[in-house]
Design an enzyme around this catalytic site. Structure first.
Site, PDB file in Angstrom:
ATOM      1  N   SER A  39     -34.647   0.661 -40.648  1.00 55.04           N
ATOM      2  CA  SER A  39     -35.411  -0.578 -40.551  1.00 55.04           C
ATOM      3  C   SER A  39     -36.881  -0.204 -40.480  1.00 55.04           C
ATOM      4  O   SER A  39     -37.230   0.950 -40.193  1.00 55.04           O
ATOM      5  CB  SER A  39     -35.002  -1.341 -39.285  1.00 55.04           C
ATOM      6  OG  SER A  39     -35.930  -2.355 -38.945  1.00 55.04           O
ATOM      7  N   TYR A  80     -32.658  -1.749 -30.077  1.00 56.40           N
ATOM      8  CA  TYR A  80     -32.665  -1.667 -31.540  1.00 56.40           C
ATOM      9  C   TYR A  80     -33.687  -0.648 -32.021  1.00 56.40           C
ATOM     10  O   TYR A  80     -33.400   0.201 -32.874  1.00 56.40           O
ATOM     11  CB  TYR A  80     -32.967  -3.051 -32.104  1.00 56.40           C
ATOM     12  CG  TYR A  80     -32.799  -3.183 -33.597  1.00 56.40           C
ATOM     13  CD1 TYR A  80     -31.563  -3.516 -34.146  1.00 56.40           C
ATOM     14  CD2 TYR A  80     -33.870  -3.001 -34.468  1.00 56.40           C
ATOM     15  CE1 TYR A  80     -31.402  -3.667 -35.511  1.00 56.40           C
ATOM     16  CE2 TYR A  80     -33.722  -3.137 -35.833  1.00 56.40           C
ATOM     17  CZ  TYR A  80     -32.481  -3.474 -36.356  1.00 56.40           C
ATOM     18  OH  TYR A  80     -32.321  -3.611 -37.714  1.00 56.40           O
TER      19      TYR A  80
END
Length: 266
Positions: free
Chosen positions: A148, A161
């Site tokens: 990401s 995350y």
């Protein structure tokens, strides 16, 4: 005004994965689903791993008529021993599964932090560990870790995350260094916000964390740092994954292919 996606169906530079076995985690929806269909379109036998049995059945139906095939594989990645076994005989490994919770650090539940790290970092390690002997034995393998922009940049309220994605970047680079003498590449793909259920589910939490109405989250939070003011489509991420499996990408390893609409250009 947002631009439309340039992709409406799987298509890309020539990629022939006939005779190859691919494994994709988080396969029942979003990026994972798009990756499964793209790799099956290239002729691969795709082991589609997810805990959503109904979603996997629907995916298998969507793959009817493609050159490759889809094998639904119902699995919860928190069962690390079972996850490792799933990677036997894998030629292409796409570590995609993920989950998200938006909370301030001082309110973040420790059990959720543990689960996020288990699914998004420890499970990829176990899958890579099991896949490598087969890849080494044949002198070819492709590992693609769906990271990401948060593998390269941090955002508030996403401690688990961000920590998992940063760890995945390091794991991917280590696999690249070890795999290079054996014909195995390992790379990350780093999208900004993708039009997936994972993103849609965090809108309310983002609104609460930032103290703004939910309808303002897209423009004021999710797209604030991107130059291209739209969500990226799952099919676009799948094309990046496919490219990293192609002959043209055989010299690309240990790096991150960033699809962030200009986010990290700041």
């Amino acid at each position: 005004m947002t631009e439309p996606s340039p992709l409406s169906a799987p298509h890309a530079p020539s990629l022939d994965l006939g005779g190859r076995t691919a494994l994709v985690t988080g396969a029942a929806g979003g990026i994972g689903r798009a990756c499964v269909l793209r790799l099956a379109a290239a002729g691969a036998k795709v082991r589609a791993v997810d805990r959503d049995a109904a979603g996997l059945d629907a995916l298998a139906g969507a793959a009817d008529g493609l050159p490759g095939s889809v094998e639904p594989y119902v699995l919860d990645l928190t069962d690390l021993d079972a996850a490792e076994l799933a990677a036997d005989g894998t030629d292409v490994l796409v570590n995609n599964a993920g989950l998200q919770l938006v909370r301030p650090l001082d309110e973040f539940p420790p059990d959720v932090f543990h689960t996020v790290l288990t699914v998004m970092l420890e499970a990829p390690f176990r899958l890579i560990r099991r896949a490598l002997p087969h890849m080494y034995g044949q002198g070819w393998g492709r590992i693609v870790n769906v990271s990401s922009v948060h593998g390269l940049r941090a955002s508030a309220f996403k401690s688990a995350y961000v920590a998992a994605k940063h760890g995945l970047e390091g794991l991917s680079k280590t696999a690249a260094l070890e795999g290079a003498p054996h014909g195995v590449t390992s790379n990350c793909v780093n999208p900004a916000y993708v039009r997936t259920p994972l993103v849609e589910k965090q809108l309310a939490d983002q609104a609460k964390a930032h103290g703004i109405p939910e309808e303002r989250v897209l423009t004021e939070v999710l797209l604030q740092d991107t130059a291209v003011k739209r969500l990226i489509e799952p099919e676009e991420v799948a094309e990046a994954v496919a490219y990293l499996c192609s002959p043209a990408a055989s010299f690309i390893t240990g790096t991150s292919l960033v699809l962030d609409g200009g986010w990290t250009a700041h």
